[in-house]
Design a protein around this motif. Sequence first.
Motif, PDB file in Angstrom:
ATOM      1  N   PRO A 168      -4.598 -16.761 -39.466  1.00 49.41           N
ATOM      2  CA  PRO A 168      -3.368 -17.234 -38.811  1.00 49.41           C
ATOM      3  C   PRO A 168      -2.119 -16.931 -39.636  1.00 49.41           C
ATOM      4  O   PRO A 168      -2.150 -16.922 -40.870  1.00 49.41           O
ATOM      5  CB  PRO A 168      -3.594 -18.748 -38.687  1.00 49.41           C
ATOM      6  N   VAL A 169      -1.019 -16.726 -38.923  1.00 47.64           N
ATOM      7  CA  VAL A 169       0.234 -16.322 -39.567  1.00 47.64           C
ATOM      8  C   VAL A 169       0.649 -17.267 -40.686  1.00 47.64           C
ATOM      9  O   VAL A 169       1.018 -16.832 -41.782  1.00 47.64           O
ATOM     10  CB  VAL A 169       1.363 -16.211 -38.518  1.00 47.64           C
ATOM     11  N   LEU A 181       7.541  -9.656 -44.972  1.00 43.43           N
ATOM     12  CA  LEU A 181       7.512  -9.765 -43.524  1.00 43.43           C
ATOM     13  C   LEU A 181       6.084  -9.954 -43.010  1.00 43.43           C
ATOM     14  O   LEU A 181       5.131  -9.452 -43.609  1.00 43.43           O
ATOM     15  CB  LEU A 181       8.096  -8.508 -42.889  1.00 43.43           C
ATOM     16  N   ILE A 182       5.963 -10.664 -41.904  1.00 45.40           N
ATOM     17  CA  ILE A 182       4.683 -10.789 -41.214  1.00 45.40           C
ATOM     18  C   ILE A 182       4.892 -10.428 -39.756  1.00 45.40           C
ATOM     19  O   ILE A 182       5.765 -10.983 -39.081  1.00 45.40           O
ATOM     20  CB  ILE A 182       4.102 -12.209 -41.308  1.00 45.40           C
ATOM     21  N   GLY A 183       4.084  -9.481 -39.287  1.00 46.12           N
ATOM     22  CA  GLY A 183       4.093  -9.121 -37.875  1.00 46.12           C
ATOM     23  C   GLY A 183       2.838  -9.646 -37.206  1.00 46.12           C
ATOM     24  O   GLY A 183       1.784  -9.746 -37.840  1.00 46.12           O
ATOM     25  N   LEU A 184       2.933  -9.968 -35.923  1.00 44.38           N
ATOM     26  CA  LEU A 184       1.802 -10.514 -35.179  1.00 44.38           C
ATOM     27  C   LEU A 184       1.647  -9.788 -33.847  1.00 44.38           C
ATOM     28  O   LEU A 184       2.619  -9.641 -33.106  1.00 44.38           O
ATOM     29  CB  LEU A 184       2.010 -12.008 -34.926  1.00 44.38           C
ATOM     30  N   THR A 228       0.675  -9.533 -30.025  1.00 44.45           N
ATOM     31  CA  THR A 228       0.597 -10.456 -28.888  1.00 44.45           C
ATOM     32  C   THR A 228       0.208  -9.682 -27.643  1.00 44.45           C
ATOM     33  O   THR A 228       0.576  -8.511 -27.489  1.00 44.45           O
ATOM     34  CB  THR A 228       1.944 -11.170 -28.653  1.00 44.45           C
ATOM     35  N   HIS A 229      -0.522 -10.341 -26.749  1.00 48.08           N
ATOM     36  CA  HIS A 229      -1.046  -9.665 -25.567  1.00 48.08           C
ATOM     37  C   HIS A 229      -0.669 -10.359 -24.262  1.00 48.08           C
ATOM     38  O   HIS A 229      -1.012  -9.873 -23.179  1.00 48.08           O
ATOM     39  CB  HIS A 229      -2.570  -9.554 -25.671  1.00 48.08           C
ATOM     40  N   ASP A 230       0.002 -11.495 -24.344  1.00 45.39           N
ATOM     41  CA  ASP A 230       0.503 -12.178 -23.150  1.00 45.39           C
ATOM     42  C   ASP A 230       1.651 -13.098 -23.565  1.00 45.39           C
ATOM     43  O   ASP A 230       1.881 -13.337 -24.754  1.00 45.39           O
ATOM     44  CB  ASP A 230      -0.603 -12.953 -22.422  1.00 45.39           C
ATOM     45  N   ILE A 231       2.351 -13.605 -22.577  1.00 43.05           N
ATOM     46  CA  ILE A 231       3.560 -14.369 -22.870  1.00 43.05           C
ATOM     47  C   ILE A 231       3.232 -15.693 -23.566  1.00 43.05           C
ATOM     48  O   ILE A 231       4.051 -16.209 -24.354  1.00 43.05           O
ATOM     49  CB  ILE A 231       4.383 -14.615 -21.579  1.00 43.05           C
ATOM     50  N   GLU A 232       2.051 -16.238 -23.331  1.00 41.62           N
ATOM     51  CA  GLU A 232       1.660 -17.464 -24.033  1.00 41.62           C
ATOM     52  C   GLU A 232       1.546 -17.210 -25.537  1.00 41.62           C
ATOM     53  O   GLU A 232       1.969 -18.039 -26.360  1.00 41.62           O
ATOM     54  CB  GLU A 232       0.335 -18.009 -23.482  1.00 41.62           C
ATOM     55  N   GLN A 233       0.970 -16.062 -25.895  1.00 41.28           N
ATOM     56  CA  GLN A 233       0.866 -15.717 -27.317  1.00 41.28           C
ATOM     57  C   GLN A 233       2.245 -15.452 -27.920  1.00 41.28           C
ATOM     58  O   GLN A 233       2.483 -15.762 -29.096  1.00 41.28           O
ATOM     59  CB  GLN A 233      -0.046 -14.507 -27.499  1.00 41.28           C
ATOM     60  N   VAL A 234       3.140 -14.904 -27.133  1.00 44.95           N
ATOM     61  CA  VAL A 234       4.523 -14.699 -27.602  1.00 44.95           C
ATOM     62  C   VAL A 234       5.174 -16.050 -27.889  1.00 44.95           C
ATOM     63  O   VAL A 234       5.806 -16.245 -28.935  1.00 44.95           O
ATOM     64  CB  VAL A 234       5.345 -13.923 -26.555  1.00 44.95           C
ATOM     65  N   ALA A 274       3.851 -17.445 -31.006  1.00 42.24           N
ATOM     66  CA  ALA A 274       4.363 -16.734 -32.185  1.00 42.24           C
ATOM     67  C   ALA A 274       5.690 -17.310 -32.649  1.00 42.24           C
ATOM     68  O   ALA A 274       5.974 -17.359 -33.847  1.00 42.24           O
ATOM     69  CB  ALA A 274       4.518 -15.244 -31.877  1.00 42.24           C
ATOM     70  N   THR A 275       6.518 -17.774 -31.702  1.00 48.82           N
ATOM     71  CA  THR A 275       7.815 -18.332 -32.071  1.00 48.82           C
ATOM     72  C   THR A 275       7.680 -19.651 -32.830  1.00 48.82           C
ATOM     73  O   THR A 275       8.630 -20.098 -33.480  1.00 48.82           O
ATOM     74  CB  THR A 275       8.699 -18.565 -30.830  1.00 48.82           C
ATOM     75  N   ARG A 276       6.512 -20.266 -32.744  1.00 49.18           N
ATOM     76  CA  ARG A 276       6.283 -21.530 -33.452  1.00 49.18           C
ATOM     77  C   ARG A 276       5.619 -21.317 -34.814  1.00 49.18           C
ATOM     78  O   ARG A 276       5.272 -22.280 -35.498  1.00 49.18           O
ATOM     79  CB  ARG A 276       5.429 -22.461 -32.585  1.00 49.18           C
ATOM     80  N   THR A 277       5.436 -20.055 -35.191  1.00 43.55           N
ATOM     81  CA  THR A 277       4.880 -19.719 -36.500  1.00 43.55           C
ATOM     82  C   THR A 277       5.977 -19.148 -37.388  1.00 43.55           C
ATOM     83  O   THR A 277       7.133 -19.053 -36.978  1.00 43.55           O
ATOM     84  CB  THR A 277       3.748 -18.678 -36.364  1.00 43.55           C
ATOM     85  N   SER A 278       5.588 -18.710 -38.586  1.00 39.43           N
ATOM     86  CA  SER A 278       6.563 -18.093 -39.491  1.00 39.43           C
ATOM     87  C   SER A 278       6.550 -16.569 -39.378  1.00 39.43           C
ATOM     88  O   SER A 278       6.998 -15.877 -40.296  1.00 39.43           O
ATOM     89  CB  SER A 278       6.284 -18.512 -40.934  1.00 39.43           C
TER      90      SER A 278
END
Length: 361
Positions: free
Chosen positions: A237-238, A250-253, A255-261, A264-268
């Motif tokens: 996990p991020v 930097l950390i990139g993640l 994503t495959h759907d809008i829920e994962q997006v 992602a905004t709630r992570t670092s």
Amino acid sequence: MTNIESRTVLRILDANANRAGEGLRTLEESARFILDDLGLSDRLKTHRHDLATAMGCWSRLQLVESRDTPGDVGTGVTAESEQSRADLSEVVAAATTRTQQALRCLEEYGKTTDPEFAASIESIRYQCYATFRDLELKMAGVNLRLRKLQEARLYALIACEPDAEPLKARIDQLVDAGVDVIQLRDSSVDDRTLYEQASFGAALAKRRGVLWIINDRADIAVAAGADGVHVGQEEVPVDAVRRVVGRDRLIGLSTHDIEQVNEATRTSADYIGCGPTFPGKTKSFDHFPGCEFLKQVSDAEQSGDLKLPAFAIGGIGSDNIERVTQSGIGRVAVTGALASHEGMHQTASAMREMLERVPLR
């Protein structure tokens, strides 16, 4: 020295000890919460404790009795620049300047009452210079990486090469073609090879002014001096990765759907990859979210719900990039489109021209 002079000096020492202590605490919080840097946090805490020990020459009562806040003509004097900070780096810069000035005042006025005290402050001051330099460099590195990321349009993914020379040639070609970010992704090589190529690439990327990212391996990204790491939904996990790489990388993640997006905004995470958009040659997928997903991401950007840079990924090339830009996405990550040396500059140029029609948010 008269009693009045002694009290005045004590008043100056008390004020500047408070000022230096406040500055050191501000910097300690920056190292702790912004950079997640335990070493710098400990150094700043030590400076703060050393200052308190040095001030032990005077009792708390002596210092408190010397204060005259209502009679201090300087309390109402403020500059407009003191009321605002453009970013976190300005907070750090202001605190380092304030602390250095306060320590110098302690040293100079301390010479009039206790040379041994003045010598201890001088020692603390020089130690702080080294710590402040490291802190400001780290903060500058964070801001530079984030600024480059915000401005990035074209992101290329590459595999390891047989040795350093072809890797150098590959990186140089991509940079010359207009690539802003390069990710080293290769699960077929051993750790030693990946580390060696990651280290070589990190040094070269720094000289060429592009970001250098390592896929999956946070440990190798840190050891090699890379700018960051990219992880997928099935990897560590991020926020756990953040504890490994610190705030300055930097950390990139993926994503495959809008829920994962939204998650992602709630992570670092610092940026996201969105896809796969189209079928590609490097990875196989059962499902392709496609441009419909990219449109959802673009809508989230426009509404302000998404503030992370979003790179479309998956089978994107000069023949279909217009479909990507029509969805409202102005950043892409590619592999196959820039794999061939022949025509690389023309392909990259054509892709950038399309991408730059989309305003970056």
